[in-house]
Write a protein that holds these residues in place. Sequence first.
Motif, PDB file in Angstrom:
ATOM      1  N   UNK A   1      -3.214  31.462  84.955  1.00 30.33           N
ATOM      2  CA  UNK A   1      -3.435  32.681  85.742  1.00 30.33           C
ATOM      3  C   UNK A   1      -2.610  32.672  87.028  1.00 30.33           C
ATOM      4  N   UNK A   2      -2.334  31.481  87.558  1.00 28.91           N
ATOM      5  CA  UNK A   2      -1.531  31.410  88.782  1.00 28.91           C
ATOM      6  C   UNK A   2      -0.063  31.776  88.525  1.00 28.91           C
ATOM      7  N   UNK A   3       0.346  31.762  87.232  1.00 26.16           N
ATOM      8  CA  UNK A   3       1.718  32.125  86.877  1.00 26.16           C
ATOM      9  C   UNK A   3       1.864  33.627  86.645  1.00 26.16           C
ATOM     10  N   UNK A   4       0.754  34.312  86.512  1.00 23.53           N
ATOM     11  CA  UNK A   4       0.800  35.748  86.287  1.00 23.53           C
ATOM     12  C   UNK A   4      -0.353  36.204  85.428  1.00 23.53           C
ATOM     13  N   UNK A   5      -0.472  37.507  85.279  1.00 20.28           N
ATOM     14  CA  UNK A   5      -1.565  38.055  84.467  1.00 20.28           C
ATOM     15  C   UNK A   5      -1.173  38.128  82.982  1.00 20.28           C
ATOM     16  N   UNK A   6      -2.092  38.584  82.166  1.00 16.05           N
ATOM     17  CA  UNK A   6      -1.862  38.645  80.723  1.00 16.05           C
ATOM     18  C   UNK A   6      -0.680  39.553  80.372  1.00 16.05           C
ATOM     19  N   UNK A   7      -0.555  40.639  81.095  1.00 14.33           N
ATOM     20  CA  UNK A   7       0.542  41.574  80.824  1.00 14.33           C
ATOM     21  C   UNK A   7       1.898  40.911  81.093  1.00 14.33           C
ATOM     22  N   UNK A   8       1.980  40.147  82.162  1.00  7.41           N
ATOM     23  CA  UNK A   8       3.222  39.429  82.476  1.00  7.41           C
ATOM     24  C   UNK A   8       3.519  38.368  81.419  1.00  7.41           C
ATOM     25  N   UNK A   9       2.484  37.712  80.937  1.00  9.56           N
ATOM     26  CA  UNK A   9       2.634  36.734  79.865  1.00  9.56           C
ATOM     27  C   UNK A   9       3.230  37.398  78.623  1.00  9.56           C
ATOM     28  N   UNK A  10       2.651  38.525  78.217  1.00  9.16           N
ATOM     29  CA  UNK A  10       3.126  39.251  77.032  1.00  9.16           C
ATOM     30  C   UNK A  10       4.581  39.677  77.216  1.00  9.16           C
ATOM     31  N   UNK A  11       4.929  40.149  78.376  1.00 14.32           N
ATOM     32  CA  UNK A  11       6.312  40.583  78.648  1.00 14.32           C
ATOM     33  C   UNK A  11       7.281  39.412  78.540  1.00 14.32           C
ATOM     34  N   UNK A  12       6.871  38.257  79.013  1.00 12.50           N
ATOM     35  CA  UNK A  12       7.733  37.070  78.917  1.00 12.50           C
ATOM     36  C   UNK A  12       7.918  36.640  77.463  1.00 12.50           C
TER      37      UNK A  12
END
Length: 169
Positions: free
Chosen positions: A118-129
């Motif tokens: 979670x400190x690396x980003x939210x779920x949406x940012x994860x999906x985009x990566x």
Amino acid sequence: MNIRKIIKEELFKEVGGYDDPSVMAQHAGKAMGALASSHNDLTNLLSGIANQVMDGADKNDISDSLRETSKEIGFFIDIIKTAISEVMEDDVILQAKKAISSLKSFKRKIDVLSNFSDSMGNDEQFIERVKLLLMDLIPTLKEYGDQLMVTNKMFGDRLKTFGAGFSSN
């Protein structure tokens, strides 16, 4: 004996650098078969991740798939390395080496993403990566797959030519 006939026969014996069509079929067929099969399996594996992303799977499920994919990529790289050591076609070797390099990079990146916190980003940012990683890898794998098809066709054409040469004595 006619010199042209001798030259023609010798050329047909060495179709594509192989002395015998059965040797060419067996040798090239085995290596190219391993490359084509592993490419197909890898494509299916990556399609599974893409489908998860597009279908809205949660981060944990996608992370699990990324971890499994990371394990499998090493296996695919080993298959490609072994098979290209048997292939004599420069274009296949070049595209295979590009694919290996891209797969190694992809593996390193998904190893990080599979532990996305979670400190690396939210779920949406994860999906985009994940999407970006897949879109970055796909062109290289497509070029590699296209080259495999071209080379398989070339071997098929060579075998047909070789067979036609014998039947036209």
